[in-house]
Design a protein around this motif. Structure first.
Motif, PDB file in Angstrom:
ATOM      1  N   ALA A  54      26.354  48.736  48.452  1.00 53.56           N
ATOM      2  CA  ALA A  54      25.221  48.709  49.413  1.00 53.56           C
ATOM      3  C   ALA A  54      25.594  47.983  50.460  1.00 53.56           C
ATOM      4  O   ALA A  54      24.673  48.297  51.455  1.00 53.56           O
ATOM      5  N   LYS A  55      26.416  47.393  50.552  1.00 58.21           N
ATOM      6  CA  LYS A  55      26.772  46.402  51.780  1.00 58.21           C
ATOM      7  C   LYS A  55      27.732  47.494  52.651  1.00 58.21           C
ATOM      8  O   LYS A  55      28.142  47.313  53.662  1.00 58.21           O
ATOM      9  N   GLY A  56      28.134  48.648  52.001  1.00 60.22           N
ATOM     10  CA  GLY A  56      28.814  49.839  52.620  1.00 60.22           C
ATOM     11  C   GLY A  56      30.266  49.548  52.610  1.00 60.22           C
ATOM     12  O   GLY A  56      31.261  49.992  53.355  1.00 60.22           O
ATOM     13  N   LYS A  57      30.527  48.621  51.613  1.00 62.03           N
ATOM     14  CA  LYS A  57      32.113  48.398  51.489  1.00 62.03           C
ATOM     15  C   LYS A  57      32.832  49.033  50.313  1.00 62.03           C
ATOM     16  O   LYS A  57      33.054  48.498  49.276  1.00 62.03           O
ATOM     17  N   ARG A  58      33.199  50.311  50.736  1.00 65.92           N
ATOM     18  CA  ARG A  58      33.636  51.258  49.608  1.00 65.92           C
ATOM     19  C   ARG A  58      35.019  50.801  49.144  1.00 65.92           C
ATOM     20  O   ARG A  58      35.342  50.735  48.111  1.00 65.92           O
ATOM     21  N   GLY A  59      35.947  50.325  50.263  1.00 68.27           N
ATOM     22  CA  GLY A  59      37.164  49.778  49.660  1.00 68.27           C
ATOM     23  C   GLY A  59      37.111  48.672  48.741  1.00 68.27           C
ATOM     24  O   GLY A  59      37.999  48.502  47.782  1.00 68.27           O
ATOM     25  N   ALA A  60      36.187  47.641  48.997  1.00 64.26           N
ATOM     26  CA  ALA A  60      35.995  46.589  48.294  1.00 64.26           C
ATOM     27  C   ALA A  60      35.785  47.016  46.624  1.00 64.26           C
ATOM     28  O   ALA A  60      36.178  46.693  45.546  1.00 64.26           O
ATOM     29  N   ALA A  61      34.658  48.075  46.610  1.00 65.74           N
ATOM     30  CA  ALA A  61      34.384  48.756  45.266  1.00 65.74           C
ATOM     31  C   ALA A  61      35.295  49.301  44.595  1.00 65.74           C
ATOM     32  O   ALA A  61      35.465  48.830  43.448  1.00 65.74           O
ATOM     33  N   VAL A  62      36.385  50.022  45.489  1.00 65.29           N
ATOM     34  CA  VAL A  62      37.484  50.651  44.634  1.00 65.29           C
ATOM     35  C   VAL A  62      38.354  49.371  44.392  1.00 65.29           C
ATOM     36  O   VAL A  62      38.921  49.711  43.012  1.00 65.29           O
ATOM     37  N   ARG A  63      38.534  48.360  45.030  1.00 60.21           N
ATOM     38  CA  ARG A  63      39.613  47.253  44.534  1.00 60.21           C
ATOM     39  C   ARG A  63      38.852  46.539  43.277  1.00 60.21           C
ATOM     40  O   ARG A  63      39.588  46.300  42.293  1.00 60.21           O
ATOM     41  N   LEU A  64      37.565  46.440  43.134  1.00 63.32           N
ATOM     42  CA  LEU A  64      36.709  45.742  41.887  1.00 63.32           C
ATOM     43  C   LEU A  64      37.076  46.598  40.969  1.00 63.32           C
ATOM     44  O   LEU A  64      37.469  46.166  39.790  1.00 63.32           O
ATOM     45  N   TYR A  65      37.040  48.102  41.104  1.00 61.58           N
ATOM     46  CA  TYR A  65      37.000  48.898  40.036  1.00 61.58           C
ATOM     47  C   TYR A  65      38.641  48.703  39.652  1.00 61.58           C
ATOM     48  O   TYR A  65      38.932  48.934  38.397  1.00 61.58           O
ATOM     49  N   ARG A  66      39.521  48.754  40.477  1.00 60.95           N
ATOM     50  CA  ARG A  66      40.770  48.935  40.053  1.00 60.95           C
ATOM     51  C   ARG A  66      41.241  47.421  39.108  1.00 60.95           C
ATOM     52  O   ARG A  66      42.025  47.496  38.326  1.00 60.95           O
ATOM     53  N   LYS A  67      40.844  46.674  39.716  1.00 61.73           N
ATOM     54  CA  LYS A  67      41.040  45.212  39.181  1.00 61.73           C
ATOM     55  C   LYS A  67      40.359  45.044  37.679  1.00 61.73           C
ATOM     56  O   LYS A  67      40.944  44.632  36.623  1.00 61.73           O
ATOM     57  N   ALA A  68      39.330  45.784  37.519  1.00 63.89           N
ATOM     58  CA  ALA A  68      38.524  45.735  36.098  1.00 63.89           C
ATOM     59  C   ALA A  68      39.274  46.687  35.254  1.00 63.89           C
ATOM     60  O   ALA A  68      39.268  46.548  33.879  1.00 63.89           O
ATOM     61  N   THR A  69      39.960  47.683  35.622  1.00 68.83           N
ATOM     62  CA  THR A  69      40.236  49.041  34.741  1.00 68.83           C
ATOM     63  C   THR A  69      42.018  49.288  34.816  1.00 68.83           C
ATOM     64  O   THR A  69      42.458  49.930  34.043  1.00 68.83           O
ATOM     65  N   LYS A  70      42.643  48.656  35.813  1.00 72.27           N
ATOM     66  CA  LYS A  70      44.053  48.842  36.109  1.00 72.27           C
ATOM     67  C   LYS A  70      44.370  50.046  36.421  1.00 72.27           C
ATOM     68  O   LYS A  70      45.410  50.788  36.062  1.00 72.27           O
ATOM     69  N   ALA A  71      43.238  50.792  36.853  1.00 68.08           N
ATOM     70  CA  ALA A  71      43.243  52.448  37.136  1.00 68.08           C
ATOM     71  C   ALA A  71      44.090  52.778  38.256  1.00 68.08           C
ATOM     72  O   ALA A  71      44.431  51.891  39.425  1.00 68.08           O
ATOM     73  N   PRO A  72      44.847  53.715  38.492  1.00 70.15           N
ATOM     74  CA  PRO A  72      45.560  54.008  39.798  1.00 70.15           C
ATOM     75  C   PRO A  72      44.391  54.436  40.786  1.00 70.15           C
ATOM     76  O   PRO A  72      43.149  54.734  40.726  1.00 70.15           O
ATOM     77  N   GLN A  73      44.777  54.557  41.949  1.00 68.32           N
ATOM     78  CA  GLN A  73      44.112  54.466  43.373  1.00 68.32           C
ATOM     79  C   GLN A  73      43.279  55.755  43.184  1.00 68.32           C
ATOM     80  O   GLN A  73      42.122  55.806  43.617  1.00 68.32           O
ATOM     81  N   ASP A  74      43.743  57.098  42.868  1.00 69.30           N
ATOM     82  CA  ASP A  74      42.983  58.385  42.861  1.00 69.30           C
ATOM     83  C   ASP A  74      41.972  58.184  41.898  1.00 69.30           C
ATOM     84  O   ASP A  74      40.733  58.440  41.847  1.00 69.30           O
ATOM     85  N   ALA A  75      42.221  57.694  40.833  1.00 71.86           N
ATOM     86  CA  ALA A  75      40.990  57.607  39.736  1.00 71.86           C
ATOM     87  C   ALA A  75      39.982  56.700  39.994  1.00 71.86           C
ATOM     88  O   ALA A  75      38.975  56.734  39.786  1.00 71.86           O
TER      89      ALA A  75
END
Length: 88
Positions: A54-75
């Protein structure tokens, strides 16, 4: 060695090589990305990701997702793309 035995051995080796090459090609294809949907994450993580988006911080959203799931960057990027698409 009998000629038929040699022929059978060559056919078996050819089939094994074909199967192996097929499997290697399937595993190295880059068009398949599997990920865990954001909807399957705990509610607090979903809310944090939605807040970042919502704040336009897509990179932060990706980092939060990766932290929660340990997923690779592309996923992670694919999961966030889908989340943004679903949110409209």
């Amino acid at each position: 060695m009998h000629p038929i035995t040699k022929l059978l051995l060559i056919v078996v080796i050819a089939v094994l090589v074909f199967w192996l090459v097929t499997k290697v090609r399937e595993s190295t294809r880059g068009d398949r990305v599997s990920f865990r949907p954001v909807e399957d994450l705990p509610l607090d993580v979903q809310q944090s990701i939605d807040h970042a988006l919502a704040k336009g911080k897509r990179g932060a959203a990706v980092r939060l997702y990766r932290k929660a799931t340990k997923a690779p960057q592309d996923a992670a990027q694919a999961a966030i793309d889908v989340r943004e698409w679903k949110r409209g």
